[in-house]
Design an enzyme around this catalytic site. Structure first.
Site, PDB file in Angstrom:
ATOM      1  N   ARG A   1       0.832  -1.192  -0.003  1.00  0.00           N
ATOM      2  CA  ARG A   1      -0.085  -0.029  -0.036  1.00  0.00           C
ATOM      3  C   ARG A   1       0.935   1.186   0.027  1.00  0.00           C
ATOM      4  O   ARG A   1       1.768   1.267   0.751  1.00  0.00           O
ATOM      5  CB  ARG A   1      -0.976  -0.022   1.388  1.00  0.00           C
TER       6      ARG A   1
ATOM      7  N   TYR B   1      -3.059  11.031   6.823  1.00  0.00           N
ATOM      8  CA  TYR B   1      -3.332   9.971   7.268  1.00  0.00           C
ATOM      9  C   TYR B   1      -2.102   8.776   6.379  1.00  0.00           C
ATOM     10  O   TYR B   1      -2.015   9.255   5.539  1.00  0.00           O
ATOM     11  CB  TYR B   1      -4.869   9.362   6.908  1.00  0.00           C
TER      12      TYR B   1
ATOM     13  N   ASP C   1      -5.265   3.884   0.081  1.00  0.00           N
ATOM     14  CA  ASP C   1      -6.422   4.225   0.888  1.00  0.00           C
ATOM     15  C   ASP C   1      -6.857   5.648   0.862  1.00  0.00           C
ATOM     16  O   ASP C   1      -5.908   6.437   1.404  1.00  0.00           O
ATOM     17  CB  ASP C   1      -5.925   3.748   2.173  1.00  0.00           C
TER      18      ASP C   1
ATOM     19  N   HIS D   1      -9.240   6.526   2.449  1.00  0.00           N
ATOM     20  CA  HIS D   1      -9.607   6.946   3.803  1.00  0.00           C
ATOM     21  C   HIS D   1     -10.834   7.801   3.902  1.00  0.00           C
ATOM     22  O   HIS D   1     -10.926   8.806   4.722  1.00  0.00           O
ATOM     23  CB  HIS D   1      -8.501   7.571   4.582  1.00  0.00           C
TER      24      HIS D   1
ATOM     25  N   GLU E   1      -9.230   2.312  -2.007  1.00  0.00           N
ATOM     26  CA  GLU E   1      -9.952   1.815  -0.806  1.00  0.00           C
ATOM     27  C   GLU E   1     -10.431   3.151  -0.242  1.00  0.00           C
ATOM     28  O   GLU E   1      -9.950   4.189  -0.202  1.00  0.00           O
ATOM     29  CB  GLU E   1      -8.858   1.376   0.229  1.00  0.00           C
TER      30      GLU E   1
ATOM     31  N   GLU F   1     -14.040  -1.377   5.712  1.00  0.00           N
ATOM     32  CA  GLU F   1     -13.530  -1.454   7.164  1.00  0.00           C
ATOM     33  C   GLU F   1     -14.200  -1.009   8.183  1.00  0.00           C
ATOM     34  O   GLU F   1     -14.195  -1.240   9.579  1.00  0.00           O
ATOM     35  CB  GLU F   1     -12.097  -0.913   7.298  1.00  0.00           C
TER      36      GLU F   1
ATOM     37  N   ARG G   1     -13.767  -5.288   2.732  1.00  0.00           N
ATOM     38  CA  ARG G   1     -12.847  -4.937   3.435  1.00  0.00           C
ATOM     39  C   ARG G   1     -12.823  -5.302   5.156  1.00  0.00           C
ATOM     40  O   ARG G   1     -11.843  -4.927   6.090  1.00  0.00           O
ATOM     41  CB  ARG G   1     -12.390  -3.264   3.546  1.00  0.00           C
TER      42      ARG G   1
ATOM     43  N   GLU H   1      -4.653  -7.768   4.450  1.00  0.00           N
ATOM     44  CA  GLU H   1      -3.797  -6.530   5.235  1.00  0.00           C
ATOM     45  C   GLU H   1      -3.002  -7.031   6.257  1.00  0.00           C
ATOM     46  O   GLU H   1      -3.450  -7.632   7.108  1.00  0.00           O
ATOM     47  CB  GLU H   1      -4.691  -5.555   5.697  1.00  0.00           C
TER      48      GLU H   1
ATOM     49  N   TRP I   1     -11.947  11.799   8.461  1.00  0.00           N
ATOM     50  CA  TRP I   1     -10.451  11.600   8.611  1.00  0.00           C
ATOM     51  C   TRP I   1     -10.193  10.323   7.845  1.00  0.00           C
ATOM     52  O   TRP I   1     -10.982   9.358   8.004  1.00  0.00           O
ATOM     53  CB  TRP I   1     -10.278  11.458  10.135  1.00  0.00           C
TER      54      TRP I   1
HETATM   55  C1  CS2 Z   1      -6.546   1.970   7.693  1.00  0.00           C
HETATM   56  C2  CS2 Z   1      -6.526   1.964   9.278  1.00  0.00           C
HETATM   57  O1  CS2 Z   1      -5.591  -0.033   7.552  1.00  0.00           O
HETATM   58  C3  CS2 Z   1      -6.401   0.556   6.889  1.00  0.00           C
HETATM   59  O2  CS2 Z   1      -6.798   0.452   5.900  1.00  0.00           O
HETATM   60  O3  CS2 Z   1      -7.883   2.604   7.139  1.00  0.00           O
HETATM   61  O4  CS2 Z   1      -5.401   2.339   9.433  1.00  0.00           O
HETATM   62  C4  CS2 Z   1      -7.503   2.416  10.141  1.00  0.00           C
HETATM   63  O5  CS2 Z   1      -7.272   3.974   9.659  1.00  0.00           O
HETATM   64  C5  CS2 Z   1      -7.492   2.292  11.602  1.00  0.00           C
HETATM   65  O6  CS2 Z   1      -7.600   0.670  11.386  1.00  0.00           O
HETATM   66  C6  CS2 Z   1      -8.411   2.902  12.218  1.00  0.00           C
HETATM   67  O7  CS2 Z   1      -8.380   2.089  13.424  1.00  0.00           O
HETATM   68 MG    MG Z   2      -8.448   1.614   5.346  1.00  0.00          MG
END
Ligand code: CS2
Ligand code: MG
Length: 412
Positions: free
Chosen positions: A147, A159, A220, A222, A246, A272, A293, A349, A412
């Protein structure tokens, strides 16, 4: 075989983890991960006050019935806290059942469908040179898929950029990016989508020029873009052939993905922050995503996530289970057993846990040439060292939040 004891164990070696430990009347134990990053104590309360008292005396073999009992008897349904609590019970019962059968858990899920699980790691850098170093370090550690997250000119913090992209601790070089900062208040980060949209394609062009066209690359978003911005990014990244983009847009509005899909062939991964099959129903049926995810930990456990992935398999959608360091080794083991058994596995992941965490959670998974395997110990293959866990009390921690330059709060 009855549940005789249920313990909620909170420990904070490298970060906070919540683990449910069930013990049966014939002495078998099972573990379940109940960690919800930044809201850990909400799940602790849900388990301790409302679930644990109901478990004592239940038949530990009745996994599906226990799942349905905990889901339907609560009356209030779904949501990350409820589904993380149910997940912990579910995985602990699967752990017990597999131990009782003397088999690794994946054997109870249909046996292995592959020899190992392709994993991806997180490379990052404030500059392209720092990013390239991080990619190389991940390749040296064996990662076959990576990634890519990069700093954005003009933004102070963003991020996915490890504070120290190569954590040189006692356990050697480890990418260390724990977004949840310990402290009494969430850290404020800044964001500007237009700067990000201009910059990201230049990063992937540079990475492809440096590392070639074969290496599977992921990114990502996010949750930060509007649908048309996500469409723009997906389209601008097509020349760089991503494995997936993602969380390109907040997933509460599944119809947004229809617009993204109309504009780009870049594969999409979502989920996620989802915690039930109903969150996915429309986007799977309309084939608006390519990868699911969810983590076992946040989606009602193995019992429920297996149903989601079976539904997804009808639409050629694969798994891409969430696996950052806030998924504990127990949650990672559950993901590996499920991923090994299902037919529509996509990728796992894998952010490597720290030395202290690995002392608290004794694991038997293997990592070899970019592939994970849960191992063949009976059960999950993870045991919790409670003496070690006791050395690391909970410390409040929050995930950051974003504000735009005019002060508006942003995803975020
Ligand atoms: C992220 C995570 O791993 C990922 O894809 O989106 O780092 C996410 O920010 C954290 O798991 C949030 O707790
Ligand atoms: Mg993520």
């Amino acid at each position: 075989m009855k549940i005789d004891k249920a313990e909620v164990i909170v420990t904070s070696p490298d970060r906070n983890f919540v683990t449910l430990k069930l013990t049966t009347d014939d002495g078998l134990t099972g573990l379940g991960d109940a960690t919800l990053n930044g809201r850990e104590l909400a799940v602790v309360a849900y388990l301790t006050e409302h679930v644990v008292p109901l478990l004592i005396g239940l038949d530990a073999h009745r996994i599906e019935d226990t799942w349905q009992f905990l889901y339907r008897s609560a009356y209030w349904r779904r949501g990350p806290v409820t589904m993380a609590a149910i997940a912990a019970v579910d995985v602990a019962l699967w752990d017990i059942k597999a131990k009782a059968a003397g088999m690794p858990l994946y054997q109870l899920l249909g046996g292995a469908s592959r020899t190992g699980l392709l994993a991806y790691g997180h490379a990052s850098g404030k500059s392209n040179n720092e990013l390239f170093d991080s990619v190389r370090e991940h390749q040296e550690k064996g990662f076959q898929a990576i990634r890519i997250q990069a700093g954005v000119p003009g933004l102070k913090s963003i991020y996915g950029i490890a504070s120290n992209a190569t954590f040189k601790g006692n356990d050697g070089v480890r990418y260390d990016h724990e977004p949840a900062q310990r402290g009494a208040y969430p850290a404020e980060e800044d964001w500007d989508t237009r700067s990000y949209l201009r910059h990201v394609p230049t990063v992937f062009e540079a990475v492809r020029n440096e590392f070639g066209s074969e290496l599977p690359l992921l990114h990502d978003g996010h949750h930060r873009m509007t649908p048309i911005q996500a469409a723009q990014l997906g389209k601008s990244l097509e020349p760089f052939d991503l494995f997936w983009l993602e969380d390109c847009t907040p997933a509460e509005n599944p119809e947004a993905l229809r617009l993204v899909r109309q504009h780009t062939t870049t594969p999409l991964a979502i989920g996620e922050v989802f915690n039930s099959i109903w969150d996915y129903q429309q986007i799977i049926r309309e084939q608006l995503i390519d990868y699911v995810r969810s983590a076992v930990t946040h989606t009602g456990g193995i019992t429920h996530l297996k149903k989601v992935l079976e539904y997804a398999s009808q639409y050629q959608i694969k798994s891409g289970m969430h696996g950052p360091t806030d998924i504990s080794p127990v949650g990672m083991a559950a993901a590996m057993h499920l991923g090994l058994a299902i037919h529509n596995f996509g990728i796992q992941e894998y952010m490597q846990h720290g030395e202290k965490t690995n002392r608290v959670f004794e694991q038997s998974y293997t990592w070899d040439n970019g592939m994970l395997h849960p191992g063949d110990q009976p059960g999950l293959g993870v045991e919790l060292n409670q003496d070690e866990a006791g050395k690391y009390p909970y410390e409040k921690a929050y995930l950051p939040y974003n504000r735009l330059s005019d002060g508006t709060v942003h995803d975020w």
